[in-house]
Design an enzyme around this catalytic site. Structure first.
Site, short mmCIF file in Angstrom:
data_model
loop_
_atom_site.label_atom_id
_atom_site.label_comp_id
_atom_site.label_asym_id
_atom_site.label_seq_id
_atom_site.Cartn_x
_atom_site.Cartn_y
_atom_site.Cartn_z
N SER A 501 0.79 -1.15 0.03
CA SER A 501 -0.06 -0.18 -0.03
C SER A 501 0.91 1.20 0.00
CB SER A 501 -0.77 -0.10 1.28
OG SER A 501 -2.06 0.82 0.97
N HIS A 614 -7.36 -5.76 -1.62
CA HIS A 614 -6.13 -5.07 -1.04
C HIS A 614 -5.62 -5.78 0.39
CE1 HIS A 614 -3.65 -1.34 -0.83
NE2 HIS A 614 -4.01 -1.24 0.39
#
Length: 642
Positions: A501, A614
């Site tokens: 991320s 994610h």
């Protein structure tokens, strides 16, 4: 438990990638007087799935309480005679199911099913009904597979398509299972509580134009009334008897980096008083862990005190504050308090860097560990993180750690991997990272730190808006410099870097700005802020907040902060890991970086995980999580040892 010592040789068996399947994830604790019910999740590599059931602590011992393999989110009824929970026991159906079960034991009884899942649940004050937060369709959709989209956000990471849906509250009768909708379709509901016969709830009114704003509402005489001014992000709340409220809220003065604080709010006067003004810390657990249980840590009001979890540097502790603003640390220590509730005692789940989550009881100033689901780990040798401080070039101190390899030998030099956390407003610290232990078991030193942008050190420290790749990058490089100066067992010619991320963004940034690393793995990353703005679930508000303005008014700034701009500079062999359903940093972020580097003749590989989002490293399919760890370790071994 065995740990690597800070000096001398130490031998033993370290954790492997497949040991992921041994962890038991403890969380979601709920308390009634002297009893605590909680959730335990198992990771099954055999079935490539997660299974959870409920356990009950009766004040003396812990025992299994439910027989399903997808039971979660328990709540005691007001009189403690029932426990409500969610499940998916119907193997053929995809709906989430609401059950109740007698606390004294017996068969669970199905009350209702909900098509799109159950986000939250809570009993009414008389215990005769249960309020359920669940998504519904607020507009008719066709029968074909074509998506006609009229709003943003239209998808959300880990959820999927959300356009045309809103979270509403249904009331379910405990006896009949009959349900009725209480809240209107235009509000997107989150938290719910009952007080003096009224339903209070938080909700978004306009998630397209005001995605960070959520307000407090009351349902009274079948009418909904807004109680807050539409300027804050309210994360949790407590109604008080005098008509005022305790809020856990983010007032957004610094945008997204603003800390959530505990406030007292009087809707009659509009006065908002910050109770935690003397502690510049986020009222939220921001620590990173890849083996944690469900984190229910709602506000609790007891005997004049408001209890809450906050991130304080590299630890997450339980605090309490009263209406005069006096703050006390209740459950401290170098660890991460995950979930908690209060009855006759405080029940909480916690972990630290070498101890996975377990359930603890705190009563009369004494603490007791009441579960040992992860006792298997005592048979392994774990590297205990060694803390050191780095004085950055501007004088600010940075927390950092090294973990020696398992089977460390004094006098030998080892390759090292710099790990960078996501966020950027999260933190590393005293929470368990299976990934780090896998790498140390394979002979790597692990270096990690909390550079500028991290949570736990105040808002000014966390606020790097408009300055990505500047002070944060300097901090990380200075951490590596200090680690090499202090620890002579690190081989400075064999350094790797990885992160996900924001940590993936920073990995991309690093390899475009220095050649000191000989291997890099970037995960679920941002490579281009321009494409990130227009393709991801939060891009249209996160990028303007973090980079400044939008691509039309700040195109140069967006490109200047995009690692893709610096692709011609990359010399470090790079592995890109991404998932097909990562809507937080969508797949094009990986594709354009990979194609650009291949076009430029660089050493790069791309690993795409189908069906993952994610959160692959934290909640992906177990076999995919193992494969991801194997890829990271294999890439580092190839370029740092090969």
């Amino acid at each position: 438990m065995n740990h690597i010592s800070n000096s001398g040789d130490f031998m033993g068996k370290g954790l492997s990638e497949k040991d992921l399947g041994k962890f038991k994830l403890v969380g979601n604790v709920d308390v009634f007087k002297g009893k605590a019910v909680f959730q335990v999740t198992e990771i099954s590599l055999k079935d490539d799935d997660y299974f959870s059931k409920l356990y009950l602590y009766d004040g003396k011992r812990v025992k299994p309480f439910t027989s399903g393999n997808k039971d979660s989110n328990p709540r005691f009824s007001p009189n403690g005679k029932l426990i409500a929970f969610t499940s998916k026991r119907d193997k053929e159906g995809k709906e989430s199911e609401l059950y109740v079960i007698p606390t004294d034991g017996g068969e669970a009884r199905l009350l209702a099913k909900f098509k799109y899942g159950i986000k939250n649940l809570r009993f009414t004050e008389d215990g005769k009904s249960i309020a359920v937060v669940t998504p519904i369709d607020v507009e008719k959709k066709g029968n074909d597979d074509v998506h006609i989209i009229r709003e943003i956000p239209f998808w959300f990471n880990g959820v999927g398509w959300i356009y045309g849906k809103r979270n509403v509250v249904y009331l379910v009768d405990v006896e009949s299972g009959k349900k009725k909708r209480l809240t209107p379709k235009n509000l997107n509901v989150d938290q719910i509580r009952f007080h003096n016969g009224r339903l209070y709830f938080t909700a978004q009114e306009d998630r397209e134009r005001k995605p960070l704003i959520s307000d407090l509402y009351v349902l009274e005489n079948r009418k909904v009334r807004k109680l807050t001014p539409g300027k804050w992000r309210i994360l949790d709340f407590l109604p008080l008897d005098d008509g005022s409220f305790v809020l856990k809220a983010n007032t957004l003065e610094r945008g997204i980096p603003t800390n959530a604080h505990i406030y007292h709010y009087d809707p009659k006067t509009g006065e908002l008083k910050k109770l935690t003004k003397d502690l510049d810390r986020n009222a939220y657990n921001s620590l990173n862990s890849d083996v944690r249980g469900s984190q229910r840590a709602e506000l609790v009001y007891k005997e004049g005190w408001i209890y809450y979890v906050a991130t304080d540097g590299p630890r997450a502790n339980l605090f309490r504050v009263n209406l005069d603003g006096k703050i006390e640390r209740v459950i401290g220590g170098d660890r991460s308090v995950e979930s908690f509730d209060i009855g006759d005692y405080i029940a909480f789940t916690a972990q630290d860097a070498v101890t996975p989550t377990e359930l603890y009881i705190y009563r009369d100033g004494k603490e007791k560990k009441v579960t040992d689901f992860n006792k298997w780990i005592k048979g392994y040798t774990l590297s205990k993180p060694e803390h050191f401080k780095v004085k950055a070039s501007d004088g600010v101190e940075i927390d950092a750690w090294v973990m020696k390899p398992v089977n460390f030998r004094k006098g030998k030099k080892y390759p090292a991997i710099l790990e960078i956390h996501g966020g950027p407003k999260t933190a590393y610290g005293y929470a368990f990272m299976h990934e780090f232990h896998v790498l140390t078991s394979k002979g790597f030193v692990v270096i990690f730190s909390n550079p500028r942008g991290s949570d736990g050190y105040g808002e000014e420290f966390a606020d790097i808006r408009g300055h990505y790749g500047e002070r944060d990058y300097q901090d990380l490089m200075e951490v590596v410099d200090e680690a090499l100066r202090r620890f002579d067992f690190i081989d400075g010619e064999r350094l790797g870097v990885t992160g996900g991320s924001y940590g993936g963004f920073m990995t991309n940034w690093i390899v475009g700005h220095t050649n000191r690393f000989k291997a890099a793995v970037t995960q679920r990353s941002i490579s281009n802020w321009i494409s990130f703005f227009g393709t991801t679930d939060i891009g249209y508000y996160f990028a303007p907040d973090q980079i400044g303005k939008d691509p039309w008014s700040n195109l140069e700034g967006y490109w200047e902060k995009s690692p893709l701009k610096y692709a011609p500079n990359v010399e470090t062999p790079l592995l890109i890991i991404h998932s097909t359903e990562d809507y937080r940093c969508w797949l094009p972020e990986a594709l354009q970086l990979f194609i650009s580097l291949k076009y430029l003749g660089k050493r790069v590989e791309l690993a795409i995980f189908p069906g993952e989002n994610h959160d692959l490293s934290r909640s992906g399919k177990p076999k995919h999580r193992v494969k991801r760890l194997e890829l990271i370790a294999g890439w580092m071994e190839k370029w740092l040892k090969g």
